[in-house]
Scaffold this active site. Structure first.
Site, PDB file in Angstrom:
ATOM      1  CG  ASP A 102      22.338   6.069 -55.467  1.00 64.40           C
ATOM      2  OD1 ASP A 102      22.027   4.931 -55.087  1.00 64.40           O
ATOM      3  OD2 ASP A 102      22.481   6.374 -56.680  1.00 64.40           O
ATOM      4  CB  CYS A 162      19.180 -11.907 -56.613  1.00 68.02           C
ATOM      5  SG  CYS A 162      19.446 -10.315 -55.835  1.00 68.02           S
TER       6      CYS A 162
HETATM    7  N1  LIG Z   1      17.826  -6.541 -54.514  1.00 64.65           N
HETATM    8  C1  LIG Z   1      17.993  -7.603 -53.746  1.00 64.65           C
HETATM    9  O1  LIG Z   1      17.033  -8.289 -53.365  1.00 64.65           O
HETATM   10  C2  LIG Z   1      19.363  -7.982 -53.296  1.00 64.65           C
HETATM   11  C3  LIG Z   1      19.507  -8.939 -52.268  1.00 64.65           C
HETATM   12  C4  LIG Z   1      20.789  -9.305 -51.880  1.00 64.65           C
HETATM   13  C5  LIG Z   1      21.888  -8.779 -52.525  1.00 64.65           C
HETATM   14  N2  LIG Z   1      21.731  -7.880 -53.526  1.00 64.65           N
HETATM   15  C6  LIG Z   1      22.918  -7.361 -54.191  1.00 64.65           C
HETATM   16  O2  LIG Z   1      23.151  -6.053 -53.742  1.00 64.65           O
HETATM   17  C7  LIG Z   1      23.684  -5.278 -54.816  1.00 64.65           C
HETATM   18  C8  LIG Z   1      22.799  -4.080 -55.061  1.00 64.65           C
HETATM   19  O3  LIG Z   1      21.524  -4.551 -55.494  1.00 64.65           O
HETATM   20  P1  LIG Z   1      20.294  -3.596 -55.628  1.00 64.65           P
HETATM   21  O4  LIG Z   1      19.144  -4.419 -55.986  1.00 64.65           O
HETATM   22  O5  LIG Z   1      20.216  -2.740 -54.404  1.00 64.65           O
HETATM   23  O6  LIG Z   1      20.775  -2.710 -56.882  1.00 64.65           O
HETATM   24  P2  LIG Z   1      20.202  -1.337 -57.443  1.00 64.65           P
HETATM   25  O7  LIG Z   1      20.576  -1.276 -58.847  1.00 64.65           O
HETATM   26  O8  LIG Z   1      18.780  -1.208 -57.005  1.00 64.65           O
HETATM   27  O9  LIG Z   1      21.000  -0.214 -56.640  1.00 64.65           O
HETATM   28  C9  LIG Z   1      22.306   0.165 -56.915  1.00 64.65           C
HETATM   29  C10 LIG Z   1      22.420   1.654 -56.584  1.00 64.65           C
HETATM   30  O10 LIG Z   1      23.795   2.024 -56.598  1.00 64.65           O
HETATM   31  C11 LIG Z   1      23.903   3.333 -57.150  1.00 64.65           C
HETATM   32  N3  LIG Z   1      25.264   3.539 -57.631  1.00 64.65           N
HETATM   33  C12 LIG Z   1      25.862   3.006 -58.705  1.00 64.65           C
HETATM   34  N4  LIG Z   1      27.126   3.438 -58.815  1.00 64.65           N
HETATM   35  C13 LIG Z   1      27.349   4.257 -57.769  1.00 64.65           C
HETATM   36  C14 LIG Z   1      28.459   5.010 -57.333  1.00 64.65           C
HETATM   37  N5  LIG Z   1      29.618   5.002 -57.992  1.00 64.65           N
HETATM   38  N6  LIG Z   1      28.349   5.743 -56.230  1.00 64.65           N
HETATM   39  C15 LIG Z   1      27.188   5.760 -55.550  1.00 64.65           C
HETATM   40  N7  LIG Z   1      26.095   5.068 -55.911  1.00 64.65           N
HETATM   41  C16 LIG Z   1      26.177   4.332 -57.010  1.00 64.65           C
HETATM   42  C17 LIG Z   1      22.859   3.350 -58.244  1.00 64.65           C
HETATM   43  O11 LIG Z   1      22.506   4.669 -58.570  1.00 64.65           O
HETATM   44  C18 LIG Z   1      21.700   2.561 -57.587  1.00 64.65           C
HETATM   45  O12 LIG Z   1      20.813   3.417 -56.892  1.00 64.65           O
HETATM   46  C19 LIG Z   1      23.777  -6.200 -56.011  1.00 64.65           C
HETATM   47  O13 LIG Z   1      25.061  -6.757 -56.072  1.00 64.65           O
HETATM   48  C20 LIG Z   1      22.787  -7.267 -55.676  1.00 64.65           C
HETATM   49  O14 LIG Z   1      23.102  -8.478 -56.292  1.00 64.65           O
HETATM   50  C21 LIG Z   1      20.489  -7.457 -53.896  1.00 64.65           C
END
Ligand SMILES: NC(=O)c1ccc[n+]([C@@H]2O[C@H](COP(=O)([O-])OP(=O)(O)OC[C@H]3O[C@@H](n4cnc5c(N)ncnc54)[C@H](O)[C@@H]3O)[C@@H](O)[C@H]2O)c1
Ligand SMILES: NC(=O)c1ccc[n+]([C@@H]2O[C@H](COP(=O)([O-])OP(=O)(O)OC[C@H]3O[C@@H](n4cnc5c(N)ncnc54)[C@H](O)[C@@H]3O)[C@@H](O)[C@H]2O)c1
Lengths: 464, 436
Positions: free
Chosen positions: A47, A278
């Protein structure tokens, strides 16, 4: 690197443990990381947030998720899981790289793919031999094409890689359980090589149906599933408005409707509508993709509109219950977008709390897990306080407003609560209680889809 | 129990037969004398698997009879079911004329306490209307109750649906009245929902409206798939495995027809509007459905134009498989458009051709087999998902056609298989198979 080679020569050719690099340690990325480590794979999660990486390396979860703590500690100790801020650590030597970075909505409703593109740019120069790059983030159809294009452009010639899609269906609050025991696994791959590697990865430890299809189709599955769930919720909320007009109880209607197995009882709870990171964003992204392609999606637009209007409907009920808001004390129970999570993204509370506050009310907020997150957005002031329990929120309140369906609210000591309140009024955005029971407990109780019926003296519902 | 069922259509006849089979004494009433005469002579006015045997068995055992004499039937019964038609008017409202007429007659006939059960699908509030009408026309002021007991059977598997419904909904003014119906349904041992009359009426409409919405949702996604190059059958497989969604009613295609979904959705839209609620979501679902036939015809036109010298075989006419019901069938609209565009149509349906003759353009030629319909055709258009079409001998079909072009409005066949067999194949929400 040596380990990779040795493993590939295993007799039988069934790769058991793989080396995985995971980009993004938010809800999706962190759960994916600890779960794959738990299944025996070697996981390096990266991250760009140093804080997050430091805390996770210490074994402190950065999100609230049942079961996460044990898996995190256990796998850090076993050495199968580590966190880093350096992309090389996650890419070099790994078999599969997962993209779990955020894809938040832009102001115009489209998915913001900056983080995805940034990872693609980061990976490109680090490719060392064939690499399978897998989108786990929820992305619009055809994103894989652009990821491929970006890497190809920057990686130089002769780099071997495939981009595949493996959308994640976990739900916050039950994320670990959902990841380890999913209803289905969707694998989108356009090459045999990519498909067989992903199938390999999921061969061990999973017993659910696997849908193997093309990349674009897989991308669309995730957004479609979420858009459908959103449709289900908006549908019942619309019926709920009708029920209010007719003086019948939407809960009974939903029960009758949900017993049809072609419909099912899930996602038929009328209330404040859907929130979270989402459903709203995936719905909106699907709408924009469709409209860009000239497909009429008036239906989906309306799903969105109904949901937005839920907040107004609740506020109108608060208005009607309290008349004049300035200086009235309102206890808000729940700010998370749903129970068992600390996530407030897209939560109705974000629309409601500032509105109550700017209307002049004194707002006292309680949430079992998400109060910290909302405090960052709305710091406390003379008319906004964050309290430590539901009881505190009720003390001296003119009304309680319920915004999240936390189980602990269902089991509140109603008698105790009522005696603490200045006027025993509850506006329930989640229909947690039976109107008859609330009336018996001495409350004036307003909920959604049962509104007028709840105030009637002769109950129209015939108890079973 | 002595029961009378007024209105001997799909719902009335099946309800009557099943209640007789459960040991009750049942009289089915209809005001169409030929229908009653047919039934009395052992004939069947409708096609429904298993119905004929069940009716015959119960008539033979003396538990089931047919009459045009409503008064006599009502006087002999404890429970009177109303199962007459409730068609839509031109403006989409529900025509309650038959329900009202029957209520009037029941009121006049009633001599002792009777439970009047509305099984027809009626807008919320009709229960009150029926009660008022009966009261106004009673010749004797005997007490009675009006109950709502909406019907969820599906044509084509109506017997099975009535014997094993997903749920039985009873909307009654008091618990005591509900008990009468509970007793009647107890042998089925199915989940029951006991509620007030308007909630019961609402459950029926909300259920059909939701299913209609589900179908339209998938058809919108199919449109997106066609443009994004994704495959709708895979998409619905992936989403249908989510138990909160479920695989049922996720087939993309020509949309819904029949005597229920179109009218019930329209009716709910109207009820909502009358209450000041604009149910835009449902209106959008209805509009999406209305566009399906046009979408399909455009697909045909694009591939075959001009159509005025083409011969098209239409397979399947009924609004869905396993029924002869042509009400709101997609074949009507598709057929009309194709004829307007000059195409010559040769049609085949396993059971609906007699009914189809009355509603399809006069120039349509009816054939006794799919192969006869496809003979020398420039294309086959599949409208209804009959199982027998799934198992057609496609080699034989191709051999008799002039050009091997197939338009599949129900995604009944696999594109890969059609490619192998040498067809040009167009379906819904999937990439077409074009000649190499
Ligand atoms: N939260 C859910 O319930 C859920 C369920 C299914 C799918 N998703 C999908 O999964 C994806 C992530 O969701 P989330 O809720 O975990 O998001 P989030 O925002 O909680 O996490 C994203 C993470 O990625 C990191 N990040 C960003 N750019 C980066 C880079 N260049 N290098 C390394 N790290 C980097 C950020 O610092 C952050 O910690 C989204 O597309 C979401 O739609 C989420
Ligand atoms: N067909 C279905 O699949 C289905 C499923 C569930 C609910 N429903 C509902 O059930 C009701 C009946 O539907 P159906 O398909 O059986 O209709 P139908 O048109 O097949 O049958 C109605 C019958 O009522 C008779 N009738 C009309 N007026 C009469 C009168 N005054 N006295 C006596 N008989 C009279 C007609 O002659 C006809 O035989 C409708 O409200 C419909 O919406 C139908």
């Amino acid at each position: 690197m040596r380990r990779t080679k040795m493993r590939r020569t295993d007799p039988g050719g069934i790769t058991s443990n793989q080396i995985l690099g995971i980009f993004g340690t938010g809800y999706a990325g962190l759960v994916t990381s600890v779960c794959f480590a738990e299944l025996g794979h070697t996981v390096t999660a990266i991250d760009k947030d140093h804080d997050v990486v430091a805390r996770l390396s210490d074994g402190t979860p950065t999100i609230h998720e049942p079961g996460l703590q044990e898996l995190l500690t256990g796998n850090l100790e076993s050495g199968r899981l580590r966190f880093t801020t350096k992309a090389e650590d996650a890419v070099v030597g790994s078999d599969i790289v997962f993209l779990c970075v955020g894809t938040p909505p832009r102001a115009d409703g489209r998915a913001d793919l900056c983080q995805v593109e940034e990872v693609a740019r980061t990976i490109a120069p680090l490719l060392d031999g064939y690499k399978l790059i897998v989108e786990k983030s929820t992305v619009p159809a055809r994103t894989a094409y652009w990821v491929d294009w970006t890497i190809r452009r920057l990686a130089g010639p002769n780099r071997e890689f495939d981009v595949a899609s493996n959308p994640e269906f976990l739900r916050e609050g039950t994320a670990v359980q959902d990841f380890l025991k999913p209803d289905r696994i969707v694998i989108g791959a356009d090459t045999e090589r990519a498909r067989s590697r992903l199938l390999d990865l999921y061969r061990k430890g999973f017993h659910c149906p696997i849908v193997a299809t093309s990349v674009t189709t897989a991308e669309l599955i995730k957004q479609t599933a979420n858009a459908f769930l959103a449709t289900k919720i908006s549908f019942i909320n619309m019926v709920s408005d009708l029920c209010e007009e007719l003086g019948v109880d939407v809960a009974t209607v939903a029960r009758g409707v949900g017993l049809d197995p072609r419909i099912g009882s899930h996602f038929l709870n009328a209330g404040l509508g859907f929130g979270g990171s989402c459903l709203p964003k995936d719905l909106n992204a699907l709408i924009t993709v469709a409209e860009d392609n000239g497909v009429d999606v008036a239906m989906l637009r309306e799903v969105e509109r109904i949901n937005t209007a839920r907040v107004e409907r609740l506020l109108a009920k608060v208005d009607r219950a309290l008349w004049v808001l300035p200086q009235k004390v309102i206890g808000v129970l729940g700010v998370a977008f749903k129970q068992d999570t600390d996530d407030i993204r897209g939560a109705p509370s974000l629309g409601i709390i500032p509105r109550l506050h700017s209307a002049g009310a004194i707002v006292r907020v309680y949430d079992p897990a998400a109060a910290q997150n909302i405090q960052k957005l709305y710091p406390p002031n003379d008319r906004l306080a964050y309290v430590a329990s539901a009881v505190e929120a009720a003390r001296g309140a003119d009304a309680l407003v319920i915004l999240t369906d936390w189980d602990e609210f269902r089991s509140l000591d109603l008698g105790g609560i009522r005696s603490l309140m200045r006027t025993p009024i509850i506006v329930d955005g989640r229909n947690l209680f039976e109107p008859a029971r609330m009336r018996a407990a001495g409350f004036e109780y307003h909920s959604l889809g049962r509104g007028e019926a709840t105030l009637r003296t002769v109950p129209r519902r015939v108890p079973v | 129990m002595n029961i009378c069922v007024v209105g001997t259509g799909y719902v009335g006849l099946v309800t009557g037969a099943v209640f007789a089979d459960l040991g009750n004494d049942v009289v089915c009433v209809d005001n169409v004398a030929e229908k009653i005469a047919t039934l009395q002579a052992g004939g069947m006015p409708i096609y429904e698997p298993g119905l004929e045997e069940m009716v015959a068995r119960n008539v033979a055992d003396g538990r089931l009879g047919f009459t045009t004499d409503l008064t006599d039937a009502v006087r002999r019964s404890v429970v009177v079911f109303i199962t007459v038609g409730t068609p839509a008017t031109d403006t989409g409202q529900t025509d309650l004329g038959a329900v009202e007429a029957v209520a009037r007659e029941i009121g006049r006939a009633m001599e002792r306490y009777t439970v009047v059960v509305n099984k027809s699908t009626v807008p919320v509030g009709t229960g009150d209307l029926v009660r008022e009408v009966i009261e106004r026309h009673q010749s004797r002021p005997v007490p009675f109750d009006v109950v709502s007991n909406p019907e969820f059977l599906r044509e084509g598997c109506a017997i099975e649906d009535t014997l094993r419904p997903d749920r039985i909904v009873i909307g009654a003014p008091t618990q005591q009245v509900a008990m009468t119906l509970l007793e009647l349904y107890a042998p089925l041992e199915r989940p029951m929902i006991i509620t007030d009359v308007p909630s019961a009426e609402m459950i029926k409409y909300a259920s059909n409206a939701f299913l209609a919405t589900k179908i339209s949702f998938v058809n919108v996604i199919a449109n997106i798939c066609e443009l994004a190059g994704a495959d709708i059958t895979q998409v619905v497989k992936g989403m249908g495995l989510d138990p909160r969604i479920g695989p049922a009613f996720l087939q993309a295609g020509l949309g819904y027809g029949g005597s229920c979904f179109p009218k019930d959705t329209d009716s709910l839209v109207h009820t909502a509007a009358a209450l000041g609620v604009d149910f835009v979501l449902l209106r959008a679902a209805v509009e999406t459905n209305a566009e399906r036939a046009g979408h399909f015809v455009r697909m045909i036109e694009k591939a075959l134009a001009p159509l005025d010298d083409k011969r098209i075989a239409v397979l399947g006419l009924a609004f869905k498989a396993n029924t002869d019901d042509m009400r709101e069938a997609k074949s009507i609209e598709v057929g009309r458009h194709l004829v307007e565009l000059g195409a010559q149509i040769r049609a085949y349906d396993p059971v609906a051709m007699d009914n189809a003759r009355r509603v399809l353009p006069a120039s349509v030629v009816y054939c006794d087999s799919p192969y006869a319909a496809a003979a020398d055709a420039d294309a086959v258009a599949l409208i209804t998902e009959w199982n027998e079409f799934k198992f057609l001998n496609l080699e034989r079909l191709r051999a008799v056609m002039r050009r091997p072009v197939v338009f599949d409005g129900r995604n009944l066949w696999e594109p890969e298989r059609m490619r192998r067999l040498g067809f040009e194949y167009h379906s819904i929400g999937r990439r077409p198979v074009l000649p190499a």
